[in-house]
Design a protein around this motif. Sequence first.
Motif, short mmCIF file in Angstrom:
data_model
loop_
_atom_site.label_atom_id
_atom_site.label_comp_id
_atom_site.label_asym_id
_atom_site.label_seq_id
_atom_site.Cartn_x
_atom_site.Cartn_y
_atom_site.Cartn_z
N GLN A 181 -0.46 2.48 -5.44
CA GLN A 181 0.58 3.41 -5.76
C GLN A 181 1.74 2.39 -6.04
O GLN A 181 2.80 2.96 -7.07
CB GLN A 181 0.93 3.96 -4.19
N ASP A 182 1.78 1.36 -6.09
CA ASP A 182 3.12 0.36 -6.45
C ASP A 182 2.77 -0.12 -7.78
O ASP A 182 3.44 -0.91 -8.34
CB ASP A 182 3.14 -0.67 -5.45
N GLY A 183 1.66 0.41 -8.51
CA GLY A 183 1.18 0.04 -9.94
C GLY A 183 0.80 -1.41 -10.10
O GLY A 183 1.01 -1.87 -11.02
N GLY A 211 -7.79 -5.49 3.11
CA GLY A 211 -8.51 -5.59 4.42
C GLY A 211 -8.65 -4.18 5.01
O GLY A 211 -9.43 -3.64 5.85
N SER A 212 -7.67 -3.21 4.35
CA SER A 212 -7.97 -1.91 4.64
C SER A 212 -7.71 -0.86 3.52
O SER A 212 -7.09 -1.34 2.48
CB SER A 212 -7.09 -1.44 5.88
N GLY A 213 -7.73 0.43 3.80
CA GLY A 213 -7.69 1.50 2.80
C GLY A 213 -6.00 1.54 2.62
O GLY A 213 -5.60 1.89 1.56
N VAL A 214 -5.40 1.36 3.77
CA VAL A 214 -4.06 1.63 3.65
C VAL A 214 -3.25 0.23 2.60
O VAL A 214 -2.57 0.75 1.93
CB VAL A 214 -3.16 1.24 5.01
N GLU A 215 -3.67 -0.91 2.84
CA GLU A 215 -3.37 -1.94 1.93
C GLU A 215 -3.64 -1.41 0.48
O GLU A 215 -3.05 -1.62 -0.53
CB GLU A 215 -3.92 -3.38 2.30
N ALA A 216 -5.05 -1.11 0.16
CA ALA A 216 -5.39 -0.59 -1.21
C ALA A 216 -4.51 0.48 -1.64
O ALA A 216 -3.85 0.45 -2.75
CB ALA A 216 -6.94 -0.13 -1.08
N GLY A 228 -7.07 -2.99 -18.36
CA GLY A 228 -5.96 -3.10 -19.02
C GLY A 228 -4.79 -2.39 -18.73
O GLY A 228 -3.57 -2.39 -19.42
N GLU A 229 -5.01 -1.12 -17.96
CA GLU A 229 -3.82 -0.22 -17.99
C GLU A 229 -3.77 -0.10 -16.47
O GLU A 229 -4.62 0.17 -15.69
CB GLU A 229 -4.33 1.05 -18.72
N VAL A 230 -2.53 0.27 -16.21
CA VAL A 230 -2.22 0.69 -14.81
C VAL A 230 -3.05 1.76 -14.24
O VAL A 230 -3.04 2.83 -14.94
CB VAL A 230 -0.57 1.06 -14.45
N GLU A 231 -3.38 1.51 -12.94
CA GLU A 231 -4.21 2.76 -12.47
C GLU A 231 -3.56 3.21 -11.11
O GLU A 231 -3.48 2.27 -10.31
CB GLU A 231 -5.57 2.47 -12.42
N THR A 232 -3.09 4.35 -10.89
CA THR A 232 -2.52 4.71 -9.58
C THR A 232 -3.07 5.85 -8.84
O THR A 232 -2.66 6.22 -7.71
CB THR A 232 -1.28 5.47 -10.00
N ARG A 233 -4.49 5.79 -8.95
CA ARG A 233 -5.30 6.88 -8.13
C ARG A 233 -6.25 6.02 -7.47
O ARG A 233 -7.13 5.28 -7.92
CB ARG A 233 -6.02 7.93 -9.12
N ARG A 234 -6.22 6.08 -5.97
CA ARG A 234 -7.02 5.24 -5.23
C ARG A 234 -8.49 5.80 -5.49
O ARG A 234 -9.45 4.88 -5.19
CB ARG A 234 -6.57 5.46 -3.89
N GLY A 235 -8.91 7.11 -5.75
CA GLY A 235 -9.99 7.56 -5.62
C GLY A 235 -10.52 7.31 -7.10
O GLY A 235 -11.60 8.02 -7.31
#
Length: 69
Positions: A34-36, A24-29, A42-49
Amino acid sequence: MEEIVITGEFIKLGQLLKRAGIVGSGVEAKMLIQDGEVLLNGEVETRRGKKIYPGDEVLVIGQMVKVVQ
């Protein structure tokens, strides 16, 4: 699998999660990313942008989202 249609060249990962209704928000995203908990093609992505292009598939919380143009 849900398809999200974009009109531009790409959409950022955080925006995609909001548009798909997964968060519902950018904070939740930010927390999920960040938590992986987000897989991009198919691969973990940790960059919001991270830029997501048509044809890419994102899996989060058991929900698959495919970007189409």
